[in-house]
Design a protein around this motif. Structure first.
Motif, mmCIF file in Angstrom:
data_model
loop_
_atom_site.group_PDB
_atom_site.id
_atom_site.type_symbol
_atom_site.label_atom_id
_atom_site.label_comp_id
_atom_site.label_asym_id
_atom_site.label_seq_id
_atom_site.Cartn_x
_atom_site.Cartn_y
_atom_site.Cartn_z
ATOM 1 N N SER B 22 56.990 80.687 -5.415
ATOM 2 C CA SER B 22 58.350 80.154 -5.529
ATOM 3 C C SER B 22 58.738 79.286 -4.336
ATOM 4 N N CYS B 23 59.598 78.330 -4.618
ATOM 5 C CA CYS B 23 60.128 77.458 -3.572
ATOM 6 C C CYS B 23 61.490 76.956 -4.002
ATOM 7 N N THR B 24 62.453 77.031 -3.119
ATOM 8 C CA THR B 24 63.749 76.408 -3.363
ATOM 9 C C THR B 24 64.043 75.471 -2.215
ATOM 10 N N TYR B 25 64.884 74.505 -2.462
ATOM 11 C CA TYR B 25 65.189 73.523 -1.430
ATOM 12 C C TYR B 25 66.652 73.132 -1.529
ATOM 13 N N ASP B 26 67.126 72.537 -0.474
ATOM 14 C CA ASP B 26 68.508 72.106 -0.454
ATOM 15 C C ASP B 26 68.560 70.668 0.048
ATOM 16 N N THR B 27 69.203 69.801 -0.706
ATOM 17 C CA THR B 27 69.321 68.412 -0.316
ATOM 18 C C THR B 27 70.490 67.772 -1.048
ATOM 19 N N SER B 28 71.025 66.721 -0.463
ATOM 20 C CA SER B 28 72.056 65.931 -1.136
ATOM 21 C C SER B 28 71.457 64.632 -1.671
ATOM 22 N N GLU B 29 70.169 64.415 -1.429
ATOM 23 C CA GLU B 29 69.489 63.232 -1.931
ATOM 24 C C GLU B 29 69.304 63.326 -3.439
ATOM 25 N N SER B 30 69.284 62.176 -4.106
ATOM 26 C CA SER B 30 69.063 62.168 -5.552
ATOM 27 C C SER B 30 67.614 61.835 -5.885
ATOM 28 N N ASN B 31 66.962 61.147 -4.961
ATOM 29 C CA ASN B 31 65.568 60.792 -5.204
ATOM 30 C C ASN B 31 64.714 61.237 -4.031
ATOM 31 N N TYR B 32 63.648 61.960 -4.343
ATOM 32 C CA TYR B 32 62.825 62.537 -3.285
ATOM 33 C C TYR B 32 61.498 62.976 -3.889
ATOM 34 N N TYR B 33 60.632 63.468 -3.013
ATOM 35 C CA TYR B 33 59.342 64.000 -3.436
ATOM 36 C C TYR B 33 59.249 65.461 -3.008
ATOM 37 N N LEU B 34 58.508 66.218 -3.793
ATOM 38 C CA LEU B 34 58.201 67.603 -3.446
ATOM 39 C C LEU B 34 56.698 67.785 -3.503
ATOM 40 N N PHE B 35 56.192 68.651 -2.649
ATOM 41 C CA PHE B 35 54.754 68.836 -2.522
ATOM 42 C C PHE B 35 54.411 70.314 -2.367
ATOM 43 N N TRP B 36 53.186 70.630 -2.732
ATOM 44 C CA TRP B 36 52.563 71.891 -2.350
ATOM 45 C C TRP B 36 51.299 71.546 -1.580
ATOM 46 N N TYR B 37 51.214 72.128 -0.370
ATOM 47 C CA TYR B 37 50.040 71.974 0.472
ATOM 48 C C TYR B 37 49.345 73.326 0.575
ATOM 49 N N LYS B 38 48.018 73.262 0.703
ATOM 50 C CA LYS B 38 47.194 74.459 0.826
ATOM 51 C C LYS B 38 46.514 74.461 2.188
ATOM 52 N N GLN B 39 46.578 75.596 2.886
ATOM 53 C CA GLN B 39 45.911 75.745 4.175
ATOM 54 C C GLN B 39 44.947 76.926 4.085
ATOM 55 N N MET B 95 60.238 65.525 0.911
ATOM 56 C CA MET B 95 60.314 64.248 1.612
ATOM 57 C C MET B 95 61.312 63.331 0.899
ATOM 58 N N LYS B 96 62.164 62.687 1.655
ATOM 59 C CA LYS B 96 63.081 61.711 1.070
ATOM 60 C C LYS B 96 62.284 60.563 0.491
ATOM 61 N N HIS B 97 62.787 59.966 -0.572
ATOM 62 C CA HIS B 97 62.090 58.847 -1.193
ATOM 63 C C HIS B 97 61.989 57.664 -0.248
ATOM 64 N N GLU B 98 63.012 57.453 0.584
ATOM 65 C CA GLU B 98 62.989 56.320 1.506
ATOM 66 C C GLU B 98 61.857 56.453 2.511
ATOM 67 N N GLY B 99 61.320 57.640 2.638
ATOM 68 C CA GLY B 99 60.264 57.879 3.618
ATOM 69 C C GLY B 99 58.979 57.141 3.326
#
Lengths: 115, 118
Positions: B22-39, B95-99
């Motif tokens: 599970s993952c939850t996030y908080d942002t006011s951005e409307s466009n962004y990216y989400l990722f899952w990384y494995k270590q 990550m924000k889309h503008e990134g």
């Protein structure tokens, strides 16, 4: 083989000493990053650099310094001003503005222990 | 500021089972990216899967898929037919889309340590 090399893998330091962690990449990536990893806190951004001779502070830059004199290299110095330096440090890089958005390539990390 | 929360510090399943992180996030951005990384235990992190917020279709990469609920700000990772090599720490990231135009600053969650038992 292309990749990111961090050294040393393990480092012990006495309180009051500065220490420099090396990060070298041969991927021809523009951007490089330093993250700090602590148990239960995930990764936090220390510094990042988009081009040679330019770098920006991340979220937890206090007590750290960096340089970017060559595209391939982005060393991190942990200074004596860093109050809690014992941690695992990860270097990463990517092609800024191109490539897969958000795909960072990581080194294997350096574990710093302050005695 | 954006925050990413992973509420499961550790999980453990048997080989071949399906597991959901599970993952939850908080942002006011409307466009962004989400990722899952494995270590993995060797420590070199790799990108597992990526989701663009404006795409309604959930991303899939072989045995890995996500359930992206934008309104609920939820982004879970499902691993089907789990294998011993899936044993690793998994990080959710934002990550924000503008990134994408410059340095790509990711905000990571606390991580979930997943163990696949034989």
């Amino acid at each position: 083989d292309g990749g990111i090399t961090q050294s040393p893998k393990y480092l012990f330091r006495k309180e009051g000493q500065n220490v420099t962690l090396s990060c070298e990449q041969n991927l021809n990536h523009d951007a490089m990053y330093w993250y700090r990893q602590d148990p239960g806190q995930g990764l936090r951004l220390i510094y990042y650099s988009q081009i040679v001779n330019d770098f920006q502070k991340g979220d937890i830059a206090e007590g750290y310094s960096v340089s970017r004199e060559k595209k391939e290299s982005f060393p991190l110095t942990v200074t004596s001003a860093q109050k809690n330096p014992t941690a695992f440090y990860l270097c990463a890089s990517n092609l800024a503005g191109t490539g897969v958005p958000g795909e960072l390539f990581f080194g294997e990390g350096s574990r710093l222990t302050v005695l | 500021a954006q925050t990413v929360t992973q509420s499961q510090p550790e999980m453990s399943v048997q080989e071949a089972e399906t597991v959901t992180l599970s993952c939850t996030y908080d942002t006011s951005e409307s466009n962004y990216y989400l990722f899952w990384y494995k270590q993995p235990p060797s420590r070199q992190m790799i990108l597992v899967i990526r989701q663009e917020a404006y795409k309604q279709q959930n991303a899939t990469e072989n045995r890995f898929s996500v359930n992206f609920q934008k309104a609920a700000k939820s982004f879970s990772l499902k691993i089907s037919d789990s294998q011993l090599g899936d044993t690793a720490m998994y990080f959710c990231a934002f990550m924000k889309h503008e990134g994408i135009q410059g340095a790509q600053k990711l905000v990571f969650g606390q991580g979930t340590r997943l163990t696949i038992n034989p």
